[in-house]
Design an enzyme around this catalytic site. Structure first.
Site, mmCIF file in Angstrom:
data_model
loop_
_atom_site.group_PDB
_atom_site.id
_atom_site.type_symbol
_atom_site.label_atom_id
_atom_site.label_comp_id
_atom_site.label_asym_id
_atom_site.label_seq_id
_atom_site.Cartn_x
_atom_site.Cartn_y
_atom_site.Cartn_z
ATOM 1 N N HIS A 11 0.853 -1.197 0.000
ATOM 2 C CA HIS A 11 0.000 0.000 0.000
ATOM 3 C C HIS A 11 0.882 1.239 0.000
ATOM 4 O O HIS A 11 1.281 1.743 1.059
ATOM 5 C CB HIS A 11 -0.914 -0.024 1.238
ATOM 6 C CG HIS A 11 -1.981 1.025 1.231
ATOM 7 N ND1 HIS A 11 -3.320 0.714 1.100
ATOM 8 C CD2 HIS A 11 -1.924 2.376 1.349
ATOM 9 C CE1 HIS A 11 -4.036 1.833 1.149
ATOM 10 N NE2 HIS A 11 -3.205 2.856 1.298
ATOM 11 N N HIS A 13 1.285 4.981 -2.252
ATOM 12 C CA HIS A 13 0.882 5.913 -3.307
ATOM 13 C C HIS A 13 2.134 6.538 -3.902
ATOM 14 O O HIS A 13 2.937 7.128 -3.171
ATOM 15 C CB HIS A 13 -0.026 6.993 -2.739
ATOM 16 C CG HIS A 13 -1.323 6.467 -2.212
ATOM 17 N ND1 HIS A 13 -2.458 6.371 -2.986
ATOM 18 C CD2 HIS A 13 -1.662 5.979 -0.999
ATOM 19 C CE1 HIS A 13 -3.448 5.868 -2.267
ATOM 20 N NE2 HIS A 13 -2.982 5.610 -1.048
ATOM 21 N N HIS A 191 -9.708 1.305 -0.785
ATOM 22 C CA HIS A 191 -9.587 1.962 0.515
ATOM 23 C C HIS A 191 -10.944 1.957 1.198
ATOM 24 O O HIS A 191 -11.958 2.336 0.598
ATOM 25 C CB HIS A 191 -9.145 3.411 0.342
ATOM 26 C CG HIS A 191 -7.714 3.595 -0.033
ATOM 27 N ND1 HIS A 191 -7.127 2.961 -1.102
ATOM 28 C CD2 HIS A 191 -6.735 4.375 0.521
ATOM 29 C CE1 HIS A 191 -5.855 3.348 -1.194
ATOM 30 N NE2 HIS A 191 -5.597 4.202 -0.210
ATOM 31 N N GLU A 194 -11.100 3.604 6.965
ATOM 32 C CA GLU A 194 -10.137 4.581 7.492
ATOM 33 C C GLU A 194 -10.982 5.734 8.045
ATOM 34 O O GLU A 194 -11.142 5.885 9.240
ATOM 35 C CB GLU A 194 -9.178 5.046 6.398
ATOM 36 C CG GLU A 194 -8.125 6.014 6.880
ATOM 37 C CD GLU A 194 -7.258 6.562 5.740
ATOM 38 O OE1 GLU A 194 -6.189 7.101 6.051
ATOM 39 O OE2 GLU A 194 -7.650 6.481 4.561
ATOM 40 N N ASP A 272 1.874 3.902 3.140
ATOM 41 C CA ASP A 272 0.848 4.769 2.567
ATOM 42 C C ASP A 272 1.481 5.931 1.806
ATOM 43 O O ASP A 272 1.632 5.872 0.590
ATOM 44 C CB ASP A 272 -0.090 5.256 3.686
ATOM 45 C CG ASP A 272 -1.439 5.727 3.197
ATOM 46 O OD1 ASP A 272 -1.739 5.555 2.009
ATOM 47 O OD2 ASP A 272 -2.213 6.259 4.026
ATOM 48 N N ASP A 273 1.809 7.017 2.494
ATOM 49 C CA ASP A 273 2.438 8.219 1.902
ATOM 50 C C ASP A 273 3.582 8.637 2.839
ATOM 51 O O ASP A 273 3.444 9.594 3.613
ATOM 52 C CB ASP A 273 1.411 9.358 1.791
ATOM 53 C CG ASP A 273 0.148 8.928 1.057
ATOM 54 O OD1 ASP A 273 0.162 8.898 -0.183
ATOM 55 O OD2 ASP A 273 -0.847 8.603 1.741
#
Length: 326
Positions: A11, A13, A191, A194, A272-273
């Site tokens: 996961h 981005h 997604h 969350e 994630d980021d």
């Protein structure tokens, strides 16, 4: 866990993994003023998830041509490899790469793949792509995104997903796009769980037919759902550092990944980021070890779970499995 312990990340981005210095450099080259998205230390600056989305999209504005994505991919994979990642799947959005035009998307994808091949030779990291529709751009644009995905599905572009603002629309609004991606042979994730509660996880599983859930952690609020996820073998792409940085949970010890795992759910660990959340895969491992007393055996199990859930072909999976067992 050490930096070099082999890790599998599912996961990530691509634009969200761009180092701030890389984005600032691109902006300077193009004479763009995006200084407002950084704090005084040069890090990305935001106050909540929705401002984070705006900052993310502002940073992405600097990525104008395929060559920019080539350079971005090399920078991101260098960071991942330094943290011990040997296999990664990254979310890619034709919305940002050619405005959902299939011809332009092919050019961007070619540039990203070329960089991935270079990084594999240079750093030993394998990358695969998951096309991601942007939820808050709406269902109609997601159909164009799905057609881009279907046209380029294959051994490198292996999945289709949905990201963005969970409060916009319902998973079923995107069912056409997921059906098109499935028919093209792509594996599916989305997604959910969350910013949406457990019902968002249930809806994504039921209405989109996904086999992995991006985040999914709020399923813990409905133990019947947790048990259903465990029984179906659905995999959660858990990003603890992201959840904590965005204020979903107050700290590592209160994060539900441990409880989910104890209840039989297949959990994986991702960033994630990462620069937005001041994390790396090595830091995620370190913080989880400290919070829950997880030992090497737990992290080896998580890496194997992640690889089993990866959307790559079997030849790639076998190659990565050999490296995990070294």
């Amino acid at each position: 866990m050490t930096q070099t312990h082999p890790k599998v990340e599912l996961h990530l981005h691509l634009e969200g993994a761009a180092p701030p210095a890389f984005i600032r450099g691109l902006a300077a080259e193009k004479k763009m003023d995006i200084s407002g998205i950084f704090d005084e230390r040069g890090n990305y600056s935001y106050t909540d998830f929705w401002q984070f989305l705006k900052v993310y999209e502002a940073a992405t504005e600097t990525l104008k041509i395929p060559e920019d994505y080539h350079r971005l991919t090399l920078a991101v994979l260098e960071e991942s490899a330094a943290s011990g990642v040997i296999y990664s799947e990254t979310f890619l959005s034709p919305d940002f790469c050619g405005g959902r035009d299939v011809g332009a998307w092919r050019e961007y994808l070619h540039a990203i793949r070329e960089a991935a091949d270079l990084a594999e030779k240079r750093d030993g990291i394998i990358l695969r792509g998951i096309v991601t529709a942007i939820r808050h751009f709406g269902p109609e644009k997601s159909k164009e995104t799905a057609l881009c995905a279907a046209e380029t599905a294959g051994d490198w572009l292996v999945g289709f997903g949905l990201a963005g603002d969970e409060k916009m629309g319902k998973p079923k609004d995107f069912a056409w796009s997921f059906d098109a991606a499935r028919e093209a042979g792509l594996r599916l994730t989305a997604h959910a769980g969350e910013w949406g509660g457990p019902e968002s996880v249930r809806d994504a599983i039921c209405d989109l037919g996904i086999e992995r859930v991006g985040h999914g952690v709020r399923a813990i609020e409905d133990l019947a759902l947790v048990d259903e996820i465990a029984e179906k073998g659905i995999v959660l792409e858990v990003c603890p550092g992201s959840n904590i940085a965005l204020g979903l949970y107050p700290g590592w010890r209160t994060h539900p990944i441990h409880r989910l795992r104890e209840r039989g759910v297949k959990v994986t660990v991702s960033t994630d980021d990462p620069p937005f959340f001041h994390t790396t895969m090595a830091r995620e491992y370190q913080m989880l070890a400290e919070a829950f007393d997880w030992d090497d055996g737990v992290f080896e199990e998580i890496a194997k779970t992640s690889l089993a859930a990866a959307f790559c072909d079997e030849a790639t999976r076998e190659a990565v499995a050999k490296r995990l067992s070294e």
